[in-house]
Design a protein around this motif. Structure first.
Motif, PDB file in Angstrom:
ATOM      1  N   ARG A 201       0.819  -1.208   0.000  1.00 32.18           N
ATOM      2  CA  ARG A 201       0.000   0.000   0.000  1.00 32.18           C
ATOM      3  C   ARG A 201       0.859   1.268   0.000  1.00 32.18           C
ATOM      4  NH1 ARG A 201      -5.263   0.199   1.971  1.00 32.18           N
ATOM      5  NH2 ARG A 201      -5.027   2.416   1.507  1.00 32.18           N
TER       6      ARG A 201
ATOM      7  N   THR B 125      -1.696   1.394  -3.693  1.00 36.46           N
ATOM      8  CA  THR B 125      -2.953   2.056  -3.320  1.00 36.46           C
ATOM      9  C   THR B 125      -3.616   2.602  -4.565  1.00 36.46           C
ATOM     10  OG1 THR B 125      -2.151   2.648  -1.114  1.00 36.46           O
ATOM     11  CG2 THR B 125      -4.011   3.899  -1.977  1.00 36.46           C
TER      12      THR B 125
ATOM     13  N   HIS C 165      -9.060   1.442  -3.395  1.00 38.35           N
ATOM     14  CA  HIS C 165      -8.722   1.251  -1.977  1.00 38.35           C
ATOM     15  C   HIS C 165      -9.169   2.453  -1.150  1.00 38.35           C
ATOM     16  CE1 HIS C 165      -6.024  -1.682  -3.912  1.00 38.35           C
ATOM     17  NE2 HIS C 165      -6.071  -2.344  -2.765  1.00 38.35           N
TER      18      HIS C 165
ATOM     19  N   SER D 224      -0.995  -5.224  -1.296  1.00 38.66           N
ATOM     20  CA  SER D 224      -2.339  -4.686  -1.075  1.00 38.66           C
ATOM     21  C   SER D 224      -3.399  -5.615  -1.659  1.00 38.66           C
ATOM     22  CB  SER D 224      -2.467  -3.290  -1.702  1.00 38.66           C
ATOM     23  OG  SER D 224      -2.362  -3.365  -3.108  1.00 38.66           O
TER      24      SER D 224
ATOM     25  N   VAL E  28     -11.467  -5.666  -4.068  1.00 39.47           N
ATOM     26  CA  VAL E  28     -11.899  -4.396  -3.481  1.00 39.47           C
ATOM     27  C   VAL E  28     -13.201  -3.925  -4.134  1.00 39.47           C
ATOM     28  CG1 VAL E  28     -11.282  -1.974  -3.137  1.00 39.47           C
ATOM     29  CG2 VAL E  28      -9.529  -3.738  -2.906  1.00 39.47           C
TER      30      VAL E  28
END
Length: 489
Positions: free
Chosen positions: A140, A145, A149, A343, A349
């Motif tokens: 991240r 990122t 996210h 991540s 996500v």
């Protein structure tokens, strides 16, 4: 909830384990004599597998391992395709075949039915896969990122009612990595005796002192807190730097709701922080799916750290922490699972974002509210019917997790195999996940189950329950039977 084992059941269970242990030790003794001349251990090395756990694995677990880790060939929806397996060496190794059996799925954590293809979620997940790829290939804090996210963290914070949130790639790691960052030497963790292994490992890894209170017993928690505050730190008796009380929203092996209002009141009285694990409750209970705080009327401002996972109700992976902006900022600078782990996959996500929007009604439909109503109705119906049949069922109403007590080790494979023969896939749980004498089958209900699915499952479980003898209470007479008796009188 204290489990009172019937006297005869306890005796037969102890006798069964004693018999298995005795014969296993005798076989191990003969095995040592036969392998005396050709030792498999390297010269000078101690055996790498040694102890009671190894003995349990070889002599008990391997004989029934066909009941566990069953491969599936498809999405874990209301019905699943279970891959058929066979063994040529008494279950030491299992060989997969190309055949599958279509079974009613009563074992997955697919509480809201998002694990299968969804009309709103799936197209958006595919789009994110094309745009972001399957992995960020980075942490991240480096290049891992994405806009997704950031959007998810804002959405989670809004959903759980906290100022900010942090998402991590694995639910287990969320507990085991976050707790050591929150507290260390000089601190005190007071943990429920039946908390999940991830909490136990996180507490042990923190280096802080640990106390345990009786499961879901606020009065005992108060005793432990009062005594710990009076005594202070070991040896020095200095005041504790901080005290954190860790509980779960729904206990995964008991299906029981946390007595959160009473526990929060005790923690307020003694100025202890509250860490709430909502892995099984977020999205699954509460009028709008916001978990036990909503269900039990607890203000989220009274919960200092709210933890949960996306692996149950939202059909994805990972976990989250909801807390103050100050604490979330601190965790982003210090938590190793955020700093060093890759991540979350962008499609995973996107799945969570889409599922949350359905639950919130932001997809422009009422499907989220319908799913929440259905999981509650399905859970309460299935639980009440099991109890009427005479099974010993743990847990509370509204909980989608309902353990059926088996106790005896011989009934673990018998129940699992007989259900599978009749195309019902269930999860059986034994030591070390539960205490040795408290083996059980854990039923998990989904909003994707229809009434016909549930009736089918109840019919099979009732037949198998009669066959293996796990109806420990007298069954309630059916209404028609009661009316016939009244007419006869």
């Amino acid at each position: 909830m204290a489990i009172t084992i019937p006297y005869i059941t306890a005796l037969t269970t102890l006798f069964s384990y004693g018999l298995l242990f005795a014969f296993g030790q005798i076989r191990d003794l003969f095995r040592k004599f036969l392998e005396w001349s050709s030792s498999k251990n390297l010269q000078g090395y101690a055996p790498i597998c040694l102890g009671l756990e190894d003995f349990y694995t070889r002599r008990l677990y391997l004989r029934i391992q066909d009941c566990f880790s069953r491969p599936i060939a498809g999405a874990p929806d209301a019905w699943i395709d279970v891959v058929e397996r066979y063994s040529k060496d008494s279950n030491k190794t299992l060989i997969r075949t190309k055949r599958t059996s279509k079974c009613l799925n009563l074992g997955s954590y697919n509480y809201l039915g998002f694990a299968a293809a969804d009309e709103y979620c799936t197209p958006r997940v595919i789009e994110s896969l094309n745009k972001y790829s399957a992995s960020t290939c980075s942490t991240r804090v480096d290049g891992g990122t994405t806009a997704l996210h950031a959007e998810l963290e804002e959405l989670v914070a809004r959903f759980v009612g906290k100022p900010a949130a942090l998402v991590l790639g694995m639910g287990y790691v969320t507990n085991s990595a976050i707790i050591p960052v929150l507290i260390g030497k000089g601190g005190l963790i007071i943990s429920d005796s039946l908390n999940h292994n991830s909490i136990v490992n996180g507490a042990r890894g923190s280096g802080s002192s640990i106390r345990v209170f009786q499961h879901n017993t606020p009065s005992h928690l108060e005793e432990v807190l009062r005594e710990a505050i009076a005594e202070g730190q070991p040896r020095s008796h200095r005041p504790w730097k901080k005290i954190i009380v860790v509980v779960e929203g729904i206990y995964s092996m008991e299906g029981e709701l946390c007595k959160l209002p009473e526990i929060v009141a005790v923690c307020k009285k003694y100025k202890a922080y509250v860490y709430l694990d909502e892995a099984h409750s977020i999205g699954a209970v509460g009028k709008t799916g916001r978990g036990v705080c909503e269900l039990l009327g607890v203000d989220t401002a009274d919960i200092d750290i709210m933890m949960g996972t996306f692996t149950k109700s939202f059909g994805s992976c990972g976990g989250y922490i909801g807390a103050s902006k100050e604490l979330i900022r601190f965790l982003k600078y210090t938590c190793p699972a955020h700093l060093y782990a890759t991540s979350m996959s962008p499609p995973a996500v996107q799945q969570i974002i889409s599922a949350l929007k359905v639950v919130l009604g932001e997809d422009g439909s009422s499907r989220g509210a319908q799913k929440l109503a259905r999981i509650r109705e399905n859970s309460n119906f299935f639980r009440s019917e099991l109890q009427k049949m005479g099974f010993e069922v743990l847990g509370d109403n509204d909980s989608p997790v309902m353990p059926i007590m088996l106790y005896n080790p011989a009934k673990i494979p018998a129940f699992s195999r007989e259900c599978l023969k009749q195309n019902v896939a269930v999860v059986t749980v034994a030591f070390p996940a539960t205490p040795l004498l408290l083996a059980r089958a854990r039923i998990c209900i989904s909003a994707s189950h229809t009434k016909e699915d549930l009736v089918k499952g109840l019919e099979v479980i009732s037949k198998v329950g009669d066959l293996v003898g796990i109806k420990y209470f007298p069954a309630e007479p059916k209404k028609n039977q009661q009316e016939d008796r009244k007419k006869q009188d």
